[in-house]
Design an enzyme around this catalytic site. Structure first.
Site, PDB file in Angstrom:
ATOM      1  N   SER A 130       0.828  -1.209   0.000  1.00 18.98           N
ATOM      2  CA  SER A 130       0.000   0.000   0.000  1.00 18.98           C
ATOM      3  C   SER A 130       0.859   1.254   0.000  1.00 18.98           C
ATOM      4  CB  SER A 130      -0.868  -0.002   1.252  1.00 18.98           C
ATOM      5  OG  SER A 130      -1.404   1.285   1.471  1.00 18.98           O
ATOM      6  N   GLU A 132       0.159   3.706   1.622  1.00 26.86           N
ATOM      7  CA  GLU A 132       0.171   4.163   3.021  1.00 26.86           C
ATOM      8  C   GLU A 132       1.526   3.920   3.665  1.00 26.86           C
ATOM      9  OE1 GLU A 132      -2.667   6.414   4.092  1.00 26.86           O
ATOM     10  OE2 GLU A 132      -1.835   5.400   5.837  1.00 26.86           O
ATOM     11  N   TYR A 153      -2.056   0.204  10.528  1.00 28.31           N
ATOM     12  CA  TYR A 153      -2.309  -0.449   9.239  1.00 28.31           C
ATOM     13  C   TYR A 153      -1.058  -0.396   8.364  1.00 28.31           C
ATOM     14  CZ  TYR A 153      -3.786  -0.815   4.363  1.00 28.31           C
ATOM     15  OH  TYR A 153      -3.862  -1.169   3.043  1.00 28.31           O
TER      16      TYR A 153
HETATM   17  N1  GDD Z   1     -12.434   7.289   5.558  1.00 26.22           N
HETATM   18  C1  GDD Z   1     -12.549   8.628   5.716  1.00 26.22           C
HETATM   19  N2  GDD Z   1     -13.694   9.140   6.231  1.00 26.22           N
HETATM   20  N3  GDD Z   1     -11.512   9.408   5.345  1.00 26.22           N
HETATM   21  C2  GDD Z   1     -11.651  10.753   5.474  1.00 26.22           C
HETATM   22  C3  GDD Z   1     -12.827  11.329   5.982  1.00 26.22           C
HETATM   23  C4  GDD Z   1     -13.894  10.483   6.388  1.00 26.22           C
HETATM   24  O1  GDD Z   1     -14.938  10.930   6.848  1.00 26.22           O
HETATM   25  N4  GDD Z   1     -12.652  12.688   5.976  1.00 26.22           N
HETATM   26  C5  GDD Z   1     -11.437  12.934   5.482  1.00 26.22           C
HETATM   27  N5  GDD Z   1     -10.814  11.754   5.183  1.00 26.22           N
HETATM   28  C6  GDD Z   1      -9.432  11.629   4.663  1.00 26.22           C
HETATM   29  C7  GDD Z   1      -8.568  10.676   5.479  1.00 26.22           C
HETATM   30  O2  GDD Z   1      -8.083  11.326   6.665  1.00 26.22           O
HETATM   31  C8  GDD Z   1      -7.485  10.369   4.465  1.00 26.22           C
HETATM   32  O3  GDD Z   1      -6.473  11.354   4.500  1.00 26.22           O
HETATM   33  C9  GDD Z   1      -8.206  10.456   3.111  1.00 26.22           C
HETATM   34  O4  GDD Z   1      -9.474  11.062   3.372  1.00 26.22           O
HETATM   35  C10 GDD Z   1      -8.448   9.104   2.457  1.00 26.22           C
HETATM   36  O5  GDD Z   1      -9.008   8.255   3.406  1.00 26.22           O
HETATM   37  P1  GDD Z   1      -9.590   6.802   2.991  1.00 26.22           P
HETATM   38  O6  GDD Z   1     -10.505   6.911   1.840  1.00 26.22           O
HETATM   39  O7  GDD Z   1     -10.111   6.153   4.246  1.00 26.22           O
HETATM   40  O8  GDD Z   1      -8.311   6.038   2.423  1.00 26.22           O
HETATM   41  P2  GDD Z   1      -6.791   5.944   2.955  1.00 26.22           P
HETATM   42  O9  GDD Z   1      -5.961   6.802   2.040  1.00 26.22           O
HETATM   43  O10 GDD Z   1      -6.689   6.176   4.401  1.00 26.22           O
HETATM   44  O11 GDD Z   1      -6.463   4.406   2.715  1.00 26.22           O
HETATM   45  C11 GDD Z   1      -6.870   3.749   1.504  1.00 26.22           C
HETATM   46  O12 GDD Z   1      -5.839   3.774   0.543  1.00 26.22           O
HETATM   47  C12 GDD Z   1      -4.677   3.021   0.884  1.00 26.22           C
HETATM   48  C13 GDD Z   1      -3.678   3.176  -0.256  1.00 26.22           C
HETATM   49  O13 GDD Z   1      -3.026   4.391  -0.117  1.00 26.22           O
HETATM   50  C14 GDD Z   1      -7.282   2.320   1.876  1.00 26.22           C
HETATM   51  O14 GDD Z   1      -7.892   1.718   0.764  1.00 26.22           O
HETATM   52  C15 GDD Z   1      -6.087   1.502   2.265  1.00 26.22           C
HETATM   53  O15 GDD Z   1      -6.476   0.139   2.477  1.00 26.22           O
HETATM   54  C16 GDD Z   1      -5.062   1.573   1.129  1.00 26.22           C
HETATM   55  O16 GDD Z   1      -3.924   0.803   1.444  1.00 26.22           O
END
Ligand code: GDD
Length: 337
Positions: A130, A132, A153
């Site tokens: 990832s 991440e 994670y």
């Molecule tokens: N989930 C979520 N919910 N994220 C939010 C929100 C909310 O209400 N508001 C803002 N965000 C911001 C998070 O703080 C983060 O910076 C960004 O939106 C993306 O969050 P997510 O969609 O939850 O994805 P992620 O980037 O943390 O992780 C995803 O991508 C990774 C690859 O880079 C996941 O799919 C991971 O499993 C994956 O490895």
């Protein structure tokens, strides 16, 4: 024809990958967890009756925390390719469940790799790494960028990433880790920010909801379209030499920009509906992820095609359609998306 084993087949990527491999003629074994409620909605359109002459999608029960079962399954199936997509994949949730996240996302990979080494060492192994893992490392990030993870994670994924590389180097196994940047679709889980936004847009448009509560709107991500990324996974396992690859679009946008475009697509003003709720903030945030996928383009002839605007629009359109037609979460987007 080859046989593949997919862990995490019920997830967004698992469902697209199963479609891709079945279309190429593979027999696909998918690992699913026993649950009293159905957890197979994303693959229900692929379901086959076991009595079909061409029965090639085979679901088997198991869990990444159960090494004996993984070992027995691999011994029985003897797959040619293994795609490890199973994970507790939510970054925020990992702060609340660091131990089980590590058990599944980190140790789970060791359980699988050990079994592969013992029973089918010639199988090709794909680990879902990832972006991440880069954490606070400055963007743009590529395969040589130092990794400074910022969540339980990401730390679990980094352990798994190094373990995969170690099995490749120590035992000569074809084991690779794909470092995938965020990839989305109408099948994205509803608590990831993109889908959370597009579902809310549809509900607000229909008058069923008024507010959408989000966390950090300034976070910036490199969002691509998931079906293209599973094609990249498959290409990684077809290459002559096993290597780790970044898959990304190279383009970066903020959560705010995603919301603006998504609301505008439905003729709504985002500022009237979005409120900030600190419960969605992370104790340590990853501010910017922007990938450089030059190595994948050079070696695998892989390049992200769907751009940000298209991605937002297709996700909003799918949720508007689902809302209007009163279908289940994934039914409306069945085979097409
Ligand atoms: N989930 C979520 N919910 N994220 C939010 C929100 C909310 O209400 N508001 C803002 N965000 C911001 C998070 O703080 C983060 O910076 C960004 O939106 C993306 O969050 P997510 O969609 O939850 O994805 P992620 O980037 O943390 O992780 C995803 O991508 C990774 C690859 O880079 C996941 O799919 C991971 O499993 C994956 O490895």
């Amino acid at each position: 024809m080859p046989t593949a084993f997919i862990t995490g087949i019920t997830g967004q990527d698992g469902s697209y990958l199963a479609e891709l491999l079945l279309s190429k003629g593979y027999t696909v074994y998918g690992l699913i967890r026993r649950s009293s409620t159905f957890n197979t909605a994303r693959i229900s359109h692929l379901y086959q009756d076991p009595h079909d002459a061409d029965y090639r999608l085979r679901l088997v029960y198991g869990d990444m925390t159960d090494g004996a079962r993984l070992h027995a399954l691999l011994a029985e199936i003897k797959p040619d390719e293994i795609y490890n997509l199973a994970a507790q994949a939510h970054v925020k949730v990992s702060f609340e469940t660091p131990e089980s996240t590590g058990d599944i996302d980190a140790l789970g990979v060791t359980r699988l790799l050990e079994s592969v080494r013992e029973v089918c060492p010639k199988a090709r192994f794909y680990q879902a790494g990832s972006s991440e893992m880069f954490g606070s490392s400055p963007a743009p990030q590529n395969e040589d960028t130092p990794m400074l993870p910022r969540s339980p994670y990401a730390i679990a994924k980094l352990y798994a990433h190094h373990m995969t590389r170690n099995y490749r180097e120590a035992y000569g196994m074809y084991a690779v880790s794909g470092i995938l940047f965020n990839h989305e679709s109408p099948r994205r889980g509803a608590t990831f920010v993109t889908r959370k936004i597009t579902r809310a847009v549809a509900a607000i448009k229909a008058g069923a909801q008024d507010k959408l509560y989000l966390g950090n709107l300034d976070a910036r991500r490199d969002w691509g379209f998931a079906p293209e990324y599973v094609e990249g996974m498959w290409r990684m396992l077809q290459a002559a030499t096993p290597r780790d690859y970044v898959l990304a679009t190279g383009e970066v946008h903020s959560v705010r920009e995603f919301a603006q475009r998504a609301f505008a697509r439905a003729g709504l003003d985002w500022q009237k509906h979005i409120e900030i709720d600190p419960r969605y903030l992370r104790p340590t945030e990853v501010d910017v992820l922007q990938g450089d996928a030059a190595r994948a383009e050079h070696d695998l002839d892989w390049k992200a095609a769907t751009r940000f605007e298209q991605l937002v629009d297709l996700m909003v359109d799918a949720d508007l359609h689902a809302q209007q037609h009163g279908r289940g979460e994934f039914e409306a987007v069945g085979r097409h998306f």
